[in-house]
Design an enzyme around this catalytic site. Structure first.
Site, PDB file in Angstrom:
ATOM      1  N   SER A  14       0.846  -1.187   0.000  1.00  0.00           N
ATOM      2  CA  SER A  14       0.000   0.000   0.000  1.00  0.00           C
ATOM      3  C   SER A  14       0.889   1.247   0.000  1.00  0.00           C
ATOM      4  CB  SER A  14      -0.955  -0.043   1.193  1.00  0.00           C
ATOM      5  OG  SER A  14      -1.996   0.883   1.058  1.00  0.00           O
ATOM      6  N   ASP A  19      -8.907  -6.653  -4.995  1.00  0.00           N
ATOM      7  CA  ASP A  19      -8.648  -5.305  -4.499  1.00  0.00           C
ATOM      8  C   ASP A  19      -9.441  -4.277  -5.307  1.00  0.00           C
ATOM      9  OD1 ASP A  19      -7.587  -2.948  -3.473  1.00  0.00           O
ATOM     10  OD2 ASP A  19      -5.523  -3.679  -3.478  1.00  0.00           O
ATOM     11  N   HIS A  79      -8.249  -5.120  -0.581  1.00  0.00           N
ATOM     12  CA  HIS A  79      -6.938  -4.506  -0.366  1.00  0.00           C
ATOM     13  C   HIS A  79      -6.240  -5.063   0.875  1.00  0.00           C
ATOM     14  CE1 HIS A  79      -3.839  -1.501  -0.758  1.00  0.00           C
ATOM     15  NE2 HIS A  79      -4.102  -1.002   0.443  1.00  0.00           N
TER      16      HIS A  79
END
Length: 287
Positions: free
Chosen positions: A56, A236, A265
């Site tokens: 991320s 995601d 995610h």
């Protein structure tokens, strides 16, 4: 979190006993990684980096590590044992991110920021540290928690279940399980972040663009010949898999790994066995 080398909650040396607050300077992902590289090389004496792994926001930084120190033309390049130029960063593994923050991701971040701005205690950014806009921050976190998962995952975990029976089983008195979950996540988050830092951090994530001031993303990574393993999660919705597919293509020596998960995610955190196996195999192949 709010803990870092310096943040909006740090004391401004030019204004005694006052924190920076909203006046904390705008910092980009490129700035952050450049600082980290100098700290590693110049202050800690790290001679080279085997692999930068991050998911991320950490994945965005891994991409930047590659762009800034993953080629022999980089100012961070070093000499190997034979006296030949070698990249300072020898491999990277960005997870669940793309080459740049897209309009979709900026929009979701903006919704979270707007939740904080809507709290009367935000006061245009002139936040009282002793009475911050925690209600807005809680809602911001709840928005984030929806984007981190999937519709299927929420349905399987909560469905239409209620926390306790109500009559009728709907309306303003209905305590949906999913509502209770989101409220708890929002409450729990308040001990980890302050609202101004959260705004500044999401703004920094929005700066992510490996191609900025480098002639575009293709050119930015064209000289980065180090091995790169890009991992994406097939469910995601925040950072869709097609972004990792593109990123893997942009790296001349890139490869794609796909994590199979219903967690969206958050799969990069929850699917530890799959992620670990990919990383272990990658490091072994590029020892």
């Amino acid at each position: 979190s709010s803990s870092s080398s310096s943040s909006s909650s740090s004391v401004d040396a030019e204004v005694a006993a006052e924190t920076y607050g909203i006046d904390f300077p705008d910092v980009s992902v490129q700035d952050t990684v450049r600082l980290q590289l100098h700290l590693l090389r110049d202050h800690l004496g790290v001679s080279s980096i085997k692999c930068v792994v991050g998911g991320s926001f950490g994945g965005m930084q891994a991409v930047e590590y590659a762009a800034q120190a993953g080629s022999i033309s980089s100012p961070f390049a070093v000499d190997d044992e034979h006296g030949r130029a070698s990249p300072y960063v020898r491999s990277v593994c960005p997870i669940a991110c793309g080459a740049a923050h897209t309009a979709w991701q900026i929009a979701i971040s903006e919704c979270q920021r707007q939740a904080i701005y809507a709290d009367p205690k935000w006061r245009g950014g002139d936040v009282d540290p002793s009475d911050p806009p925690l209600a807005g921050l809680s809602v911001a976190r709840q928005v984030g928690m929806v984007s981190y998962r999937t519709a299927k995952g929420y349905q399987e975990k909560f469905g239409r279940m209620l926390k306790e029976p109500t009559n009728p089983p709907y309306g303003s008195k209905a305590r949906w399980q999913v509502k209770s979950y989101l409220e708890y996540q929002g409450y729990k988050f308040l001990s980890r972040f302050d609202p101004v830092t959260y705004v500044k951090l999401t703004e920094q994530m929005d700066t992510h663009d490996v191609g900025r001031n480098r002639g575009g993303k293709e050119r930015a990574l064209s000289d980065v010949k180090i091995p790169a393993l890009v991992l994406g999660i097939d469910s995601d919705v925040l950072y869709p898999l097609h972004e990792q597919e593109e990123l893997a293509r942009l790296f001349p020596n890139g490869e794609l790994g796909v994590i199979s998960s219903e967690a969206g995610h958050d799969g990069f955190l929850l699917e530890q066995e799959q992620v670990g196996n990919y990383i272990a195999g990658f490091l072994e192949a590029h020892y």
